[in-house]
Scaffold this motif. Structure first.
Motif, PDB file in Angstrom:
ATOM      1  N   SER A 120      42.230  36.851  31.761  1.00  5.42           N
ATOM      2  CA  SER A 120      42.944  35.897  32.586  1.00  5.42           C
ATOM      3  C   SER A 120      42.054  34.515  32.759  1.00  5.42           C
ATOM      4  CB  SER A 120      43.372  36.626  33.928  1.00  5.42           C
ATOM      5  OG  SER A 120      44.011  35.536  34.667  1.00  5.42           O
ATOM      6  N   LYS A 123      40.005  33.210  37.477  1.00  3.49           N
ATOM      7  CA  LYS A 123      38.657  33.852  37.844  1.00  3.49           C
ATOM      8  C   LYS A 123      38.948  35.075  38.614  1.00  3.49           C
ATOM      9  CE  LYS A 123      34.038  33.771  39.228  1.00  3.49           C
ATOM     10  NZ  LYS A 123      32.797  32.995  39.392  1.00  3.49           N
ATOM     11  N   GLU A 124      39.653  34.982  39.815  1.00  3.72           N
ATOM     12  CA  GLU A 124      40.017  35.604  40.574  1.00  3.72           C
ATOM     13  C   GLU A 124      40.773  37.057  40.217  1.00  3.72           C
ATOM     14  OE1 GLU A 124      40.073  32.656  41.027  1.00  3.72           O
ATOM     15  OE2 GLU A 124      38.809  32.232  42.604  1.00  3.72           O
ATOM     16  N   HIS A 126      41.130  37.799  37.070  1.00  2.42           N
ATOM     17  CA  HIS A 126      40.247  38.459  36.032  1.00  2.42           C
ATOM     18  C   HIS A 126      39.354  39.720  36.912  1.00  2.42           C
ATOM     19  CE1 HIS A 126      38.551  39.183  31.968  1.00  2.42           C
ATOM     20  NE2 HIS A 126      37.261  39.045  32.834  1.00  2.42           N
ATOM     21  N   SER A 127      38.621  39.030  37.970  1.00  2.00           N
ATOM     22  CA  SER A 127      38.147  40.122  38.848  1.00  2.00           C
ATOM     23  C   SER A 127      38.790  41.072  39.331  1.00  2.00           C
ATOM     24  CB  SER A 127      37.180  39.460  39.942  1.00  2.00           C
ATOM     25  OG  SER A 127      36.626  38.189  39.186  1.00  2.00           O
TER      26      SER A 127
END
Length: 252
Positions: A120, A123-124, A126-127
């Motif tokens: 993704s 970033k958020e 993806h995490s």
């Protein structure tokens, strides 16, 4: 200014400016000249010669820059709104698409089909997908461990030389090992769902009821000698022990 103004000096004004209101008041006025053009004008009368000086400017000359600036502002605003809408759409897709992919990954994880997740740009998100995948692996590992323990326990229970069973609060069998089924002379399918009192000899019915009542009410273990009836009419004596097991979050 008027075409041929040099020839008009000293004569009646060819502009023939007309306007409503007090034309003698100081400042600029709005009116029209002899040709019908809308003009802004100012007039003054000289004291020595008695002349009247009129200075007129077409309204288009004065108002054009204003309307041009206003048009530029309006067009700029429209362009800004369009660009803002386009940017919001692009940014929204950059967020909603990863969220949709994350939702699909969650369903896949619940069904045990997820081993990885798509990258993704956010970033958020993806995490979050990484954390979800890790939690899924941990849950799957815990479930495998629990199944292994249950299988080992089931194997131990079935190989026991003692009859072992689990009853619900109404006295119905929810688990029975092979030895218990042999003792009552019935297959497991008939034992499961049946009640303990169905297999106790009528003469020992009172002891059978006390076997279940005391552990449920007081939590005390009970052990009694009772006769278990078999389908062929024979009976087998058995020492029956009943213990109450409290499940987490449930009453005993």
């Amino acid at each position: 200014q008027h075409p041929g103004h040099a020839e008009a000096v000293g004569r009646r004004s060819a502009l023939a400016v007309t306007a409503g209101g007090d034309m003698e008041a100081p400042g600029w006025h709005q009116g029209s000249d002899a040709t019908g053009r809308a003009v802004y004008f100012a007039n003054a009368r000289t004291g020595a010669a008695g002349w009247t000086v009129v200075v007129a400017v077409p309204t288009a000359v004065v108002e054009y820059p204003f309307w041009r600036s206003l048009g530029a502002v309006v067009m700029g605003g429209v362009v800004f709104l369009l660009l803002s809408g386009l940017a919001a759409t692009i940014l929204g897709r950059r967020i909603t698409r990863p969220l949709q992919a994350l939702s699909a990954s969650a369903y896949a994880l619940c069904s045990g089909r997820m081993t990885t997740h798509p990258p993704s740009p956010v970033k958020e998100i993806h995490s979050m997908a990484d954390a979800l995948l890790t939690a899924g692996f941990q849950r799957a590992e815990g479930e495998r461990t629990l199944r292994d323990r249950e299988e080992r326990l089931s194997a131990i229970i079935d190989r026991s030389i003692a009859g072992i069973a689990q009853l619900d609060r109404e006295g119905g069998f929810t688990l029975a090992n092979d030895r218990l089924c042999d003792m009552v002379g019935r297959p497991r399918e008939q034992v499961l769902g049946s009640r303990l009192e169905q297999f106790i000899h009528p003469d020992d019915a009172a002891d059978g009821r006390r076997l279940l009542a005391d552990p449920l009410v007081h939590g005390h273990n009970q052990t009694r000698e009772v006769r278990l009836r078999r389908p062929d009419g024979t009976s087998v004596w058995a020492s029956v022990s009943v213990s109450s097991i409290r499940e987490t979050g449930r009453p005993p």
